[in-house]
Design a protein around this motif. Sequence first.
Motif, PDB file in Angstrom:
ATOM      1  N   GLN A   1       0.843  -1.206   0.000  1.00  0.00           N
ATOM      2  CA  GLN A   1       0.000   0.000   0.000  1.00  0.00           C
ATOM      3  C   GLN A   1       0.874   1.251   0.000  1.00  0.00           C
ATOM      4  O   GLN A   1       0.583   2.235  -0.692  1.00  0.00           O
ATOM      5  CB  GLN A   1      -0.911   0.010   1.234  1.00  0.00           C
ATOM      6  CG  GLN A   1      -2.019  -1.032   1.157  1.00  0.00           C
ATOM      7  CD  GLN A   1      -2.864  -1.074   2.420  1.00  0.00           C
ATOM      8  OE1 GLN A   1      -2.945  -0.090   3.165  1.00  0.00           O
ATOM      9  NE2 GLN A   1      -3.477  -2.206   2.675  1.00  0.00           N
ATOM     10  N   VAL A   2       1.956   1.191   0.764  1.00  0.00           N
ATOM     11  CA  VAL A   2       2.899   2.322   0.803  1.00  0.00           C
ATOM     12  C   VAL A   2       3.506   2.522  -0.583  1.00  0.00           C
ATOM     13  O   VAL A   2       3.637   3.639  -1.079  1.00  0.00           O
ATOM     14  CB  VAL A   2       4.005   2.068   1.855  1.00  0.00           C
ATOM     15  CG1 VAL A   2       5.118   3.093   1.738  1.00  0.00           C
ATOM     16  CG2 VAL A   2       3.426   2.059   3.252  1.00  0.00           C
TER      17      VAL A   2
ATOM     18  N   LYS B   1      12.782   6.492  -2.127  1.00  0.00           N
ATOM     19  CA  LYS B   1      11.810   5.880  -1.208  1.00  0.00           C
ATOM     20  C   LYS B   1      11.197   4.630  -1.828  1.00  0.00           C
ATOM     21  O   LYS B   1      10.992   3.619  -1.147  1.00  0.00           O
ATOM     22  CB  LYS B   1      10.717   6.885  -0.856  1.00  0.00           C
ATOM     23  CG  LYS B   1      11.212   7.998   0.053  1.00  0.00           C
ATOM     24  CD  LYS B   1      10.150   9.062   0.283  1.00  0.00           C
ATOM     25  CE  LYS B   1      10.738  10.212   1.077  1.00  0.00           C
ATOM     26  NZ  LYS B   1       9.806  11.312   1.254  1.00  0.00           N
TER      27      LYS B   1
ATOM     28  N   LYS C   1       1.140   4.228  -2.867  1.00  0.00           N
ATOM     29  CA  LYS C   1       1.019   5.661  -2.554  1.00  0.00           C
ATOM     30  C   LYS C   1       2.220   6.425  -3.102  1.00  0.00           C
ATOM     31  O   LYS C   1       2.080   7.505  -3.685  1.00  0.00           O
ATOM     32  CB  LYS C   1       0.911   5.845  -1.041  1.00  0.00           C
ATOM     33  CG  LYS C   1       0.730   7.297  -0.619  1.00  0.00           C
ATOM     34  CD  LYS C   1       0.645   7.446   0.879  1.00  0.00           C
ATOM     35  CE  LYS C   1       0.604   8.934   1.266  1.00  0.00           C
ATOM     36  NZ  LYS C   1       1.796   9.665   0.808  1.00  0.00           N
ATOM     37  N   LEU C   2       3.404   5.852  -2.931  1.00  0.00           N
ATOM     38  CA  LEU C   2       4.613   6.512  -3.428  1.00  0.00           C
ATOM     39  C   LEU C   2       4.585   6.610  -4.949  1.00  0.00           C
ATOM     40  O   LEU C   2       5.019   7.611  -5.533  1.00  0.00           O
ATOM     41  CB  LEU C   2       5.862   5.741  -2.974  1.00  0.00           C
ATOM     42  CG  LEU C   2       6.203   5.870  -1.483  1.00  0.00           C
ATOM     43  CD1 LEU C   2       7.294   4.879  -1.090  1.00  0.00           C
ATOM     44  CD2 LEU C   2       6.653   7.296  -1.141  1.00  0.00           C
TER      45      LEU C   2
END
Lengths: 723, 73
Positions: free
Chosen positions: A202-203, A502, A206-207
Motif C-alpha cells: 500500500q505504501v 523511497k 502511494k509513493l
Amino acid sequence: MKFLAASISNFKLLRNVRMDFATDGQRPLTIVRAENASGKTSALNALRWGLFGVGGLEDPNVRLSPADWPDGSPCEIRVAIDFEHTLYKQMGGETRSTRDRYRLIRTTVERLNGDKFVREPERLSLYKLGRKGADPLDTPEARLSEMLPSEMKDIFFTDGDKAMNFISSELTRTTRRDQVKEAIKSLLGVGLLEDAAKHVKQVQSKLTRDAGSLSGSNESKTVAGNLEQAKAKLQDVKQQRSDLVKQIDTLSVQLDAAERALEAALQMGKYEELVQRRTAAKTAFERAEKMEEEFKVEHQNLLGDEALSWTLLRRELARGVERLNELQLKGVIPRAAVPVLRDRLELNRCICGASLEPGTQARSNVEALIEAQRAVDSERQTLTRLLHMAQSHTPEESDPASDWVTRFKRLELKRLQALKMREAAEGELRYCEEKLKEIDQADIQSKRAHRDALRSSIHDKEDRRRDLEVDEREWTAKIAELEQRFEELTRTDQKLKAVRAKLLATKDVLTVLEASLEELQNVYLKKVSDRMSELFLEMVGADPEQGSIFQRASISPEYEILVHTAQGRTLNPDHEVNGASQRALTFAFIWALTEVSGVAAPRVIDTPLGMMAGAVKRRVLEIISRPDKGAQDSEKQVVLFLTRSEIAQADDILDDRAGKVITFTNTDHYPTDLVNDPRSSTPQILTCDCTHRQVCGICQRKYDAEYGLVLRGPIAAVTSHAS
Amino acid sequence: MSVPQRQLIETITQQCERIEERFPKYRKRLLESIAEIVAVERSHMISHTNVVQKIADQCEALGDLLARDAKEK
C-alpha cells in the motif's frame, strides 16, 4: 506458560468449577475424566475464552451462560487462570530466564431474553503474583499475546473430533489445504509478515501515485496511473482465480457425491447389465420358440411318413409277400407280366433279344400269351399286381440310423431341449423385467442429469480459470513493462529523486518480507512434515524397515497431508487409511506443530483418543505424555479430557504419567446414568478428586463395573458445591 | 523467545544480506527498518493503529537515507 489452576463460573454448566493442573514435568498429564455431555468441551472453551476472549471461540456469537439462566437477570461469567510463564532474555550474549506467576481474570455479563442474549464487553485483568500479593499489570491483552499468541489457539487447544478436518473428505481439498497452511502459518506467526507485506504494498502504491503527481512529465503521470490500475487489475484477477479454485473444489466434492449417488442407483439393479440380459433372454426365447415350431413340423411330417407304415406293418407285409411268392412258385400267379409283354410288343423286341416284329412267330406267341392272361380271373390279376408291387416297392431292411424309431427318438430329444431352452429364457426374461421395474428410471435420469450438469460447470470454470491464468501472466508482464518505463522516466527527472529513493527502499523491504515468508513456510513445512511422520509411524506401530505398509507421512508443498506406502504409492488419508490411523495422523500433525513451534504452553485436547483402541491408543497416550528428557522441572504440560472408555486399557500409563486427575459429573445424568442423586436444584457440573481408577458418591455411574472402578468411601471429597 | 521468533529474525537477517548494499551499512539500516515494521504490526494486532502510515514513515526514512547517500556521491 504452564497452568497452575483455573476457576470457572457460569460458563455453560460449569457454574462453580475449580481445576488444578499437574506441574511436575515427569508426570505432565492432567486428566479430566468426563463422560459425554459432562463439560469437557465447555471446559476447553472456557480456557480458550479466558486466554483469548471471544476470538478464541469457534463461534463468538454463541451464548456462554447456563441454558437455564432466567431471562433478564444478569449472569456474570468468569474464568480465572493461574499460570507460570518463563521469559527469556538476551543479556550480554547470554540467554537468561525468569519465571513468574500470573493470574488472568476474564469476565463478562450476559442478559438472556428467550433465545437471544446481550453480552457486555469483556473485561480482562492480569496480575503478577508475588510474595506481597497480586500486582495488576497494564495492557493485559498485549502481554498475554506475547506469552501465547492467539494464532496458536487451535494448535494448543484442540477438539479431537474437529482435528479430523485436516484430512476429512467432507471438506473441499482447498479448505483442507488452507487449514493445514493456516495451522503452520499460525505457529510461525507469519500472519504478521503477510500483513506487513500487504501494508508495504500500500505504501508502494502511494509513493507511485506521489511520483506520478510530482512529475513534470505527462507521460510519467500516465504511466504511474496505468501502473496502479494494472496492479489493481492483477489483484482482482488473482482474487477471481482464487475464488474459482475454491468453487471448482466445492463442485468437485459435489461431483464425487453425485457420481457415487448415480452409481448406487445403477448398482441397485445393475441397470445396464439387466438391460443387456433382458435383450439376450428375449433373443434366446425367440430362437427357442422358432426351434420348437420347426421341430413340431418335423414331428408332424415324421408321423405322416410312409416309413411309419413300413415300421408298423413290416411283419404282416413280409408274410403277404411270402405268400405271393409261394403262389407264383405254384404257378397260381402268372409268371409273365402282361404289362411287360405289351411293352415288348411295342418295342418289337423280346427281353431275350428275339424280334417281335409283326408277322413273326414270336410275336404271335406273345399275343397268345397275353390272351391267355386275359382269361385269368380278377383275383389272380390283383394278386399278380400285388406281387409286382411288392417286388418293386418293398424297402430293404433299413439301417438303424435312418430307422423311423431312431429318427423319432432323436426328434423327441431335440424338442425337449428346445422346450427347456424356451423355459429358461422365459424365466430369465421375467427376472430381468421385474428387476428393471424396481429401478426408478426417473431417479437415475435425474441423478445423471445432475452429474452431467456438475461436470459441465466444472469444465466451464476450468476454462475460465485457465483464461484467468493467462490474464495474470499478461498483467504481470504489463506491470513489469510499466515499472521499467516508470523507472526510465523518473530516473532522469530530478524532482523525483527523493521519491525514487523511497520507492527503492520500499521495494527492498517488500522483497525481504516476501522472501522471508516463503522461506519460513518452506522450512517449517518440512520440519512439521518430518516430525509428523516420525510421530505417526510410532503411533501406529509401523516400522518401515520391517516392511510395514506405511512408509512415512508427509505434508506436500500444496499443504496436503498424505501417507506413503512401501511400494511408493500415496494414500488419501480420508479414504484409504483406517479410522485409528486417521486419528493418529491428525494427532501426529498437531503434536508436530506444538513441538516444532517451540512454544512452551499447555497442550489441551478434548477427546483425543476417540476411535482409537488397543495398541494404537496406548502408543498415542504414551507418546503425548512422555516427559521431556532429562528435565525435572520441564515446561511440558498436557491436559486431556477423556471418557471412561478412552481411559480403559490405558490405566497403567495414567498411573505412571498423570500428575492430576479430576472427574466431572453432570447432575442431569441422574437417574439415567448416575447411581446416586446429586441433589442439585439446577443442572451443573460437579467435580470430585476421584482418580481414573475410582468412583465416589458423586460420580458413580451404572456401568462402572465394566471398567473395574473402585468405589472410594461413602462420603467423597467434594470440590464443587451442589446448590 | 520462541523458536519461530528466533527463526523469524534469522530468516529476515539472511534475506537482508541478499539485498544490494546501496550504501555503507544499508543492509543494517534495512534490517532495523524491517524490525520496526514488524514491531508496528505486532502493536497493531493488539490495538489498532495507523499502521500503513507508520510503515510508510519507516520506508520513507530509509529512502531519505538512500537519497542522501546518492546526493553525497
